[in-house]
Write a protein that holds these residues in place. Sequence first.
Motif, PDB file in Angstrom:
ATOM      1  N   ALA A 160       1.166  -1.503   0.253  1.00  0.00           N
ATOM      2  CA  ALA A 160       0.007  -0.088   0.410  1.00  0.00           C
ATOM      3  C   ALA A 160       0.598   1.428   0.067  1.00  0.00           C
ATOM      4  N   TRP A 161       0.566   2.679  -0.892  1.00  0.00           N
ATOM      5  CA  TRP A 161       1.044   3.158  -0.612  1.00  0.00           C
ATOM      6  C   TRP A 161       0.416   4.522  -0.287  1.00  0.00           C
ATOM      7  N   HIS A 162       1.327   5.359   0.375  1.00  0.00           N
ATOM      8  CA  HIS A 162       0.885   6.964   1.076  1.00  0.00           C
ATOM      9  C   HIS A 162       2.327   8.083   1.300  1.00  0.00           C
ATOM     10  N   SER A 163       1.849   8.751   1.039  1.00  0.00           N
ATOM     11  CA  SER A 163       2.181  10.248   0.703  1.00  0.00           C
ATOM     12  C   SER A 163       3.131  10.310   1.863  1.00  0.00           C
ATOM     13  N   VAL A 164       3.873  10.741   2.573  1.00  0.00           N
ATOM     14  CA  VAL A 164       4.836  11.697   3.283  1.00  0.00           C
ATOM     15  C   VAL A 164       5.207  12.798   2.691  1.00  0.00           C
ATOM     16  N   SER A 165       4.592  13.993   3.713  1.00  0.00           N
ATOM     17  CA  SER A 165       5.326  15.290   3.531  1.00  0.00           C
ATOM     18  C   SER A 165       6.016  15.853   4.753  1.00  0.00           C
ATOM     19  N   HIS A 166       6.910  16.930   4.129  1.00  0.00           N
ATOM     20  CA  HIS A 166       7.861  17.520   5.506  1.00  0.00           C
ATOM     21  C   HIS A 166       8.298  18.480   4.904  1.00  0.00           C
ATOM     22  N   ALA A 167       7.957  19.586   5.262  1.00  0.00           N
ATOM     23  CA  ALA A 167       8.897  21.310   4.840  1.00  0.00           C
ATOM     24  C   ALA A 167       9.030  21.047   3.568  1.00  0.00           C
ATOM     25  N   GLY A 168       7.432  21.006   2.742  1.00  0.00           N
ATOM     26  CA  GLY A 168       6.769  21.542   1.290  1.00  0.00           C
ATOM     27  C   GLY A 168       7.452  20.227   0.317  1.00  0.00           C
ATOM     28  N   CYS A 169       8.625  19.115   0.857  1.00  0.00           N
ATOM     29  CA  CYS A 169       8.689  18.113   0.062  1.00  0.00           C
ATOM     30  C   CYS A 169       7.645  17.134  -0.016  1.00  0.00           C
TER      31      CYS A 169
END
Length: 348
Positions: A160-169
């Motif tokens: 399963a895929w999920h998105s990780v976002s931090h500091a605009g990336c």
Amino acid sequence: MSVMPNSHEALIRNRDRLGGRVALLGVSAPALLAELPDGGMAMSEHAGQAAALATQEHWQSCFGYDDPGLIASAFDTVVVFLPKARSELDLRLSLARWLSAPGARVILVGEKKEGIAGAVKQLKAVAPGASKVDSARHCQVWEAANIEPLADFDLSSWQAWHSVSHAGCSIDVCGLPGIFSHGELDGGTALLLETLVTSPLKAEHILDFACGAGVIGAWYQAWQRAQGQSPSVVDGVDVQSQAVICARATYDRAGARGDIMASDGLENVDGLWSAIVTNPPFHSGVKTDTSMTENFLREVSRHLKSRGELRLVANSFLPYESVIKRFIGPVERLYEDRRFTVYRAIRR
């Protein structure tokens, strides 16, 4: 000799049920195989345990759910030990059914404190006729006769895929049942990423120890590219098969560079790095267990170049600072709150 878990001892009480060709899924102690001299196949998703299982005569050792030694319809009895993560049990039961020959039996063994009562519902979902055959050593042993085999076992269908976002990336992260922090960005990892923004590493070649699904390495390279920098190469190492599989997939999708290795600690890892980053585990089952990290800190200096940096995030209550100072060098706290502390140490 290692102490056998209660679940392994409960199986030995029921060894007369192990007929024909036998497969054991989720074995943690080689001593169990010594008690079952007829042999068979034993799988562990833990690299160190799989290596230890390989030392036992008459037994084939497999590492994880994608080992080429796992063969369809090859076994008459498949024993499933209860995994730590309940979500992984469905995966393990599917593998058991794919390994099962026509007419095979599946045996489920687990401790009461590990949640065997709830796990039985998952077993009955695929084998309604399953029944309890023993209670011993704080465990239950359940058996499903004439299990319905599965024609296919495709591990990628469990990803399963999920998105990780931090500091605009942002990056996409692969997950499998049983993997740490599946579907979310762990709080400690988020703080470690934040320190990589505020205090970037001065290193072209980095090692991510206990890399999990590859979040740190893939995100850091994506962030460096977004800053117009040439990305560092970030190698990863993890003890768990699912983590290695997921980290490689995460790196592939993110276009990240680095080798992902399976190893129990750093014992079987060769190389020198300018920096090593880690959000190390501190649980063994339900207990707090810092031994893996303490062993890592003992070993890490021989893998860290002179003046190289160790950056480690840990729960603030864990007593790591003195160990880091003893084995690496002077320690600085880059971030600290009630939950987490990010340490930086420069190798003497």
